[in-house]
Design an enzyme around this catalytic site. Structure first.
Site: not given
Lengths: 341, 341
Positions: B49-50, B125, B182, B189-190
């Site tokens: 995701s990053h 991130a 976080a 995103g989850e």
């Protein structure tokens, strides 16, 4: 201390009682002053567990030789923006008092500064120290390891202390924004209360010595507590160990409990404090940016949520006027201490 | 991106693809370099995701005018131990690159130093930045607000961003100790993934716009997420707002989402980074105290628990040798981007 009969005291009476009791333990006068003040703060703010009750804990720490009653703390400046105070085995309050003015001066001069307290005995909360720095207009962050009582996420054996993190933000109107919480799932004292009452604890508070979840308070105390917030709380607990231990040349919680050697004394070791001048980045625009912080606070309280220290400040407001009630049984224990020869 | 067909790429191929795609968006060459490198880091460490996926996010941010593609960041020193970089509305990576050497220099000179990045667009991130500082032998702490999506404990209306906290500790042997999480209960995103899959979310992830717990992902996205760890996580989220917002003269998450004006762009605002020289307090005894930290790490891993970044480092070890697999569908989207005129 169960509810029941209580004794009414003004805050001045609490202070006098704390000072008399601490002097009785053989603590030197400057330590008496500094330690008594944190007990008054605790009692004033409705934190009974950090109030005058701690007199008994302090007395026991002195008697058992865990604390050096007449330690003379020593100040040094290992780097331009760093302050170090060697507490020489005494209580932490006096070393903080000694170092705080220089920490504040350095924060204003450099924009950010840090202080390490070494070789001190902790038995108080961190918020009085953080609040003291916010009173001087500074932003403050403080951490301290304790004794290895808490397992990391994914494990069941103790590594971390209850490792509190405290933070303070000055506010021009009203009380500062302050939080101070343990990175363990619950306070150790909470488990202790369950043990005394013979009550089971929830099965997610900790593990027994065999590494299994347990509802027996005593097994958690001799096994391992859990961190709050799963792997995130565990990561923060590790950060506290590193900052309040090796970074400042002091013990980890593993070392502290080993050094205690089963005496059951208060944790000995270090404390790490960062102080930041809120005008450091923004200069003349400070008032404007402080207003943006206020909008955030108002958006929290405006929806009925509490700010972290709101309960303490409400208790404070009341006790400054009305004084406090302490359990009669505690008063009797304190009187017994004062009568000891 | 569901599992299925994948395309194999070496990390050099990932880098080349990221650079070509970013250049295509009209980003200036120094921004292309800096941003591409964080995508490579993400892909290399198994954080899809990053990783290269963010190319699509970056392209969309440029196209929608959320980011200034040729911003020239400006460095200043508002206080002796403070570094400030005005990102002028560009991506955060280049301002970090510009300020990091001076931050490191000041940390070594004063013992502790801090940097504020202002007016930057965040979409990566924090760990790559924290890791960069640990590679220079420094202890680092970084925070950044985002968009107001998260309710405080005790409330149900958004105040905080997902507000990550990242921390790094250098280790002489092996990879640094790093965490980056976080302060929201889960990543945004989850929830987004649940929405796309039409799956319900657990009822403790957030609230709908009426302030009621909900299992509908879309309602949480348009309502409010929750913080991790109850009131403790909420307190930390507030700290991130204050340090990464008003302290450094930048926006809170409330201000950031207001400034976005419904464009749905990446958060714009500030980032706050503290760097500490681990030799600042202990001087020549550094190696000895670093060993105590290692004992703590070993007590964690020795009982089968993981250190925060262990999974990333394992993925890294593998991908440095074998390269990575990216979803074929993502590869097609990237190729489409590269073909656009």
């Amino acid at each position: 201390m169960s509810a029941g009969e209580t004794v009414h005291l003004t805050l001045d009476e609490v202070r006098a009682l704390a000072k008399a009791g601490l002097a009785k333990t053989g603590l030197s006068p400057d330590h008496v002053d500094a330690v008594a003040e944190t007990m008054v703060s605790g009692e004033r703010d409705g934190c009974a567990s950090h109030g005058i009750y701690r007199l008994l804990v302090a007395a026991s720490s002195v008697k058992s030789g865990v604390v050096v009653p007449d330690a003379v703390p020593e100040l040094s400046e290992p780097s331009p923006a760093l302050v170090r105070v060697d507490g020489k085995g005494g209580f932490a309050q006096l070393p903080f008092r000694l170092g705080a003015p220089l920490l504040a001066e350095k924060a204003r001069k450099f924009g950010i500064a840090a202080m390490g307290l070494n070789n001190v005995v902790h038995f108080a909360a961190l918020w009085p120290e953080v609040e003291e720095l916010t009173r001087q207009g500074l932003v403050a962050l403080a951490v301290t390891p304790s004794h290895a009582w808490v397992a990391p996420a994914g494990g069941t054996k103790p590594v971390f202390g209850t490792n509190p993190i405290a933070f303070g933000w000055p506010r021009s109107s009203g009380e500062p924004f302050i939080f101070d919480f343990a990175t363990s799932a619950v306070a150790r004292g909470e488990i202790e209360l369950h043990r005394r009452a013979g009550k089971p604890v929830p099965d997610d508070w900790g593990y027994n010595a065999d590494g299994h979840a347990t509802t027996v308070a005593e097994e958690v105390l001799s096994g391992a507590m859990r961190t709050f917030g799963g792997h995130k709380g565990s990561a923060l607990a590790a950060m506290v160990e590193l900052l309040g231990g090796p970074l400042i040349g002091d013990m980890t919680s593993l070392q502290s409990i080993e050094a205690d050697g089963g005496r059951g004394g208060s944790p000995i070791g270090g404390e790490f404090i960062i102080a930041i001048d809120p005008a450091g980045f923004v200069g003349d625009l400070l008032a404007e940016y402080m207003k943006h912080a206020e909008v955030m606070f108002e958006t929290i309280t405006g929806q009925g949520a509490r700010l972290p220290s709101q309960r303490r400040y409400e208790a404070r407001k009341k006790s400054l006027v009305q004084g406090v009630e302490i359990p009669a049984a505690l008063m009797r224990d304190i009187e017994k201490l004062l009568e000891e020869s």
